[in-house]
Design a protein around this motif. Structure first.
Motif, short mmCIF file in Angstrom:
data_model
loop_
_atom_site.label_atom_id
_atom_site.label_comp_id
_atom_site.label_asym_id
_atom_site.label_seq_id
_atom_site.Cartn_x
_atom_site.Cartn_y
_atom_site.Cartn_z
N GLY A 134 1.61 11.72 -8.39
CA GLY A 134 1.80 10.41 -7.79
C GLY A 134 0.57 9.53 -7.88
O GLY A 134 -0.51 9.98 -8.24
N THR A 135 0.77 8.28 -7.54
CA THR A 135 -0.35 7.34 -7.49
C THR A 135 -0.41 6.76 -6.09
O THR A 135 0.53 6.10 -5.65
N TYR A 136 -1.52 7.02 -5.41
CA TYR A 136 -1.63 6.59 -4.02
C TYR A 136 -2.91 5.80 -3.81
O TYR A 136 -3.89 5.96 -4.54
N ASP A 137 -2.86 4.97 -2.78
CA ASP A 137 -4.06 4.25 -2.40
C ASP A 137 -4.94 5.06 -1.47
O ASP A 137 -6.17 4.98 -1.52
N VAL A 138 -4.29 5.83 -0.61
CA VAL A 138 -5.03 6.66 0.34
C VAL A 138 -4.23 7.93 0.57
O VAL A 138 -3.00 7.94 0.48
N LEU A 139 -4.95 9.00 0.86
CA LEU A 139 -4.31 10.26 1.21
C LEU A 139 -4.66 10.54 2.67
O LEU A 139 -5.84 10.53 3.03
N VAL A 140 -3.65 10.78 3.48
CA VAL A 140 -3.86 11.05 4.91
C VAL A 140 -3.39 12.46 5.20
O VAL A 140 -2.25 12.81 4.87
N LEU A 141 -4.27 13.26 5.78
CA LEU A 141 -3.84 14.63 6.02
C LEU A 141 -4.36 15.16 7.33
O LEU A 141 -5.38 14.74 7.86
N ASP A 142 -3.60 16.10 7.86
CA ASP A 142 -3.97 16.84 9.06
C ASP A 142 -4.89 17.98 8.66
O ASP A 142 -4.99 18.34 7.50
N ARG A 143 -5.60 18.53 9.65
CA ARG A 143 -6.45 19.67 9.33
C ARG A 143 -5.70 20.99 9.40
O ARG A 143 -5.77 21.80 8.49
N ARG A 144 -4.96 21.18 10.49
CA ARG A 144 -4.27 22.46 10.65
C ARG A 144 -2.89 22.37 10.04
O ARG A 144 -2.08 21.55 10.46
N LEU A 145 -2.66 23.20 9.08
CA LEU A 145 -1.38 23.12 8.37
C LEU A 145 -0.81 24.52 8.18
O LEU A 145 -1.54 25.51 8.23
N PRO A 146 0.49 24.61 7.98
CA PRO A 146 1.11 25.94 7.94
C PRO A 146 0.51 26.83 6.84
O PRO A 146 0.42 28.04 7.03
N VAL A 195 4.77 14.98 3.01
CA VAL A 195 4.89 16.40 2.70
C VAL A 195 4.34 17.18 3.88
O VAL A 195 3.61 16.65 4.71
N ARG A 196 4.70 18.47 3.93
CA ARG A 196 4.35 19.28 5.09
C ARG A 196 3.41 20.42 4.77
O ARG A 196 2.92 21.08 5.68
N THR A 197 3.18 20.67 3.51
CA THR A 197 2.31 21.80 3.16
C THR A 197 1.24 21.36 2.17
O THR A 197 1.39 20.38 1.44
N ILE A 198 0.16 22.12 2.17
CA ILE A 198 -0.92 21.84 1.24
C ILE A 198 -0.45 21.95 -0.19
O ILE A 198 -0.80 21.13 -1.05
N ALA A 199 0.38 22.95 -0.43
CA ALA A 199 0.86 23.14 -1.80
C ALA A 199 1.63 21.90 -2.27
O ALA A 199 1.41 21.41 -3.39
N ASP A 200 2.51 21.40 -1.40
CA ASP A 200 3.27 20.21 -1.79
C ASP A 200 2.35 19.02 -1.99
O ASP A 200 2.52 18.23 -2.93
N MET A 239 0.84 -1.20 0.00
CA MET A 239 0.00 0.00 0.00
C MET A 239 0.87 1.25 0.00
O MET A 239 1.95 1.28 0.58
N ARG A 240 0.38 2.25 -0.66
CA ARG A 240 1.14 3.48 -0.86
C ARG A 240 0.26 4.65 -0.48
O ARG A 240 -0.84 4.79 -0.99
N ILE A 241 0.74 5.50 0.41
CA ILE A 241 -0.08 6.63 0.84
C ILE A 241 0.71 7.93 0.74
O ILE A 241 1.94 7.94 0.66
N LEU A 242 -0.04 9.02 0.72
CA LEU A 242 0.57 10.35 0.82
C LEU A 242 0.18 10.91 2.18
O LEU A 242 -1.01 11.00 2.51
N LEU A 243 1.19 11.25 2.97
CA LEU A 243 0.95 11.79 4.31
C LEU A 243 1.22 13.28 4.32
O LEU A 243 2.34 13.72 4.02
N LEU A 244 0.21 14.03 4.67
CA LEU A 244 0.36 15.49 4.80
C LEU A 244 0.25 15.84 6.27
O LEU A 244 -0.85 15.81 6.84
N GLU A 245 1.39 16.13 6.89
CA GLU A 245 1.44 16.37 8.33
C GLU A 245 2.61 17.29 8.63
O GLU A 245 3.73 17.04 8.20
N ASP A 246 2.34 18.36 9.34
CA ASP A 246 3.42 19.32 9.55
C ASP A 246 4.13 19.16 10.89
O ASP A 246 5.27 19.60 11.03
#
Lengths: 224, 224
Positions: free
Chosen positions: B43-55, B30-35, B1-8
């Motif tokens: 990219g090709t991901y199975d799931v995207l995981v992200l935080d709500r509050r981001l820089p 990645v650490r920013t919404i832009a990234d 499994m491959r995911i994208l983690l957006l967490e600052d």
DNA sequence: CGACATGTAATGTAGCCGCAATCTTTGGCA
DNA sequence: TGCCAAAGATTGCGGCTACATTACATGTCG
């Protein structure tokens, strides 16, 4: 108020839907657990009402599954099995209330109101999309931060569209949402309402627009 | 499994990445919404995981933006804000699941697996091929990330082709998909629609093309 | 009685879509 | 390889029709 009704018996379903509609309770109706699960994922409801015996399984299993996923909406279980044992099963599975058939419509309505009131401070407070916000409880609509008055019919049409933003709502769905069953509609009354709603939307600076889908219905979506 | 983690938050990110790595989950971090937006495009991901509050903003805005572009990958939102209202906001914005901090890694993994499993069901909402995405619920088609308008008949033809990419769809199948039974078609109306669709596809930079199969029908496939 | 809601009907309008005319491509066949 | 017939591709045109809008009549409630 907005509920999801999971009931496979046609007669019961039809009677309930009609009674609810007269009380301005908007009900989505599904007949299988699978459909209910899908609707619960995408829709926003004040209460979920379901039967126990269903073509594709046992209603309480759905309750357990939803609760396991922390689904926050109160659930009321209908059943022909009125015994105390079954009642306990129902509550154990995570349902919030229980109503044995046959029952008076008034009692159902009272229990729905009770669940809505004490509901875990739920959700359906507002339907938001773009800078539109619809409050199904007070029937108020605010656009770009200020309240805009909508007459009853127009409000119902817009609420129906807002329940499924970006998705087509068929003409018949819209008519069902607005008119009681006995009301016959002869012409382009719906079109007229749409037109009036549009006028108010642009006048208030809404960031959403209503598009026609030829031969099918309408949808609301972000303004180009 | 491959995911994208957006967490600052560095600590949270490091702990998650390590835990995921032990479970053979490949995570891009990645650490920013832009990234995140940029990565999601390529990219090709199975799931995207992200935080709500981001820089650089609110994670749910990214969710809404991705969904507006018909980005089909399931999204799980992490948050320190565990209240039900926020939960509902998250689901409304188009996320598929929601997890309040603090949480057990095991629960995150279980939810990731669940999302991956029902992932096909989600993309079932969309028909994806190349950089084309068809949303049968809104009859919207997006190409290379932006929505392209198609008239009703053209839409139906393209949807029929997209249901069986790389496979031949016969003329009669296409005609059945587009026309009501009683409608008779006298000439090369279908060909005309194909032509108009093609023009829109190249104009929008689609990475797919429609090829004719002489005497049989058409198919859609990756562009040469 | 006045204001407003709402169904109805008349009229306007956009744009889809089928048609046909013309051009291009394909494949069979010698 | 060259030719031809048939299939497919393209494009402009015009009619049709669902939708949009507006005005008006009727109803309803204060």
């Amino acid at each position: 108020m907005r509920i999801l009704l999971l009931e496979d018996e046609p007669e019961m379903a039809r009677a309930l839907l009609e009674a609810l509609r007269r009380r301005d309770v908007l009900a989505d109706h599904v007949r299988t657990i699978a459909d209910a699960d899908a609707m619960a994922r995408v829709g926003t409801y004040d209460v979920l009402v379901l039967d126990r015996r269903l073509p594709d399984g046992e209603g309480l299993d759905l309750v357990a599954a939803l609760r396991q996923r922390k689904y926050p909406v109160p659930i009321l279980v209908l059943t022909a099995l009125g015994s105390i044992d079954h009642r306990v099963d129902g509550l154990d599975s995570g349902a919030d209330d229980y109503l044995a058939k046959p029952f008076a419509i008034e009692e159902l309505l009272a229990r729905l109101r009770a669940l809505q009131r004490r509901g875990p401070a739920i959700s359906d407070k507002y339907l938001n999309f773009g800078n539109l916000s619809v409050d199904p409880r007070s029937n108020e609509i605010s656009i770009a931060g200020s309240v805009v008055e909508f007459p009853r019919r127009e409000y119902l049409v817009l609420e129906a569209l807002m329940r499924r933003p970006n998705r087509i709502v068929t003409r018949s769905n819209l008519i069902e949402a607005v008119y009681a069953l006995e009301d016959e509609i002869g012409s382009n009354a719906l079109d007229a309402h749409i037109s009036r709603i549009r006028k108010k939307l642009v006048q208030a600076g809404a960031a959403a627009e209503i598009r026609a889908v030829r031969n099918i219905g309408y949808l609301i979506r972000a303004k180009a």
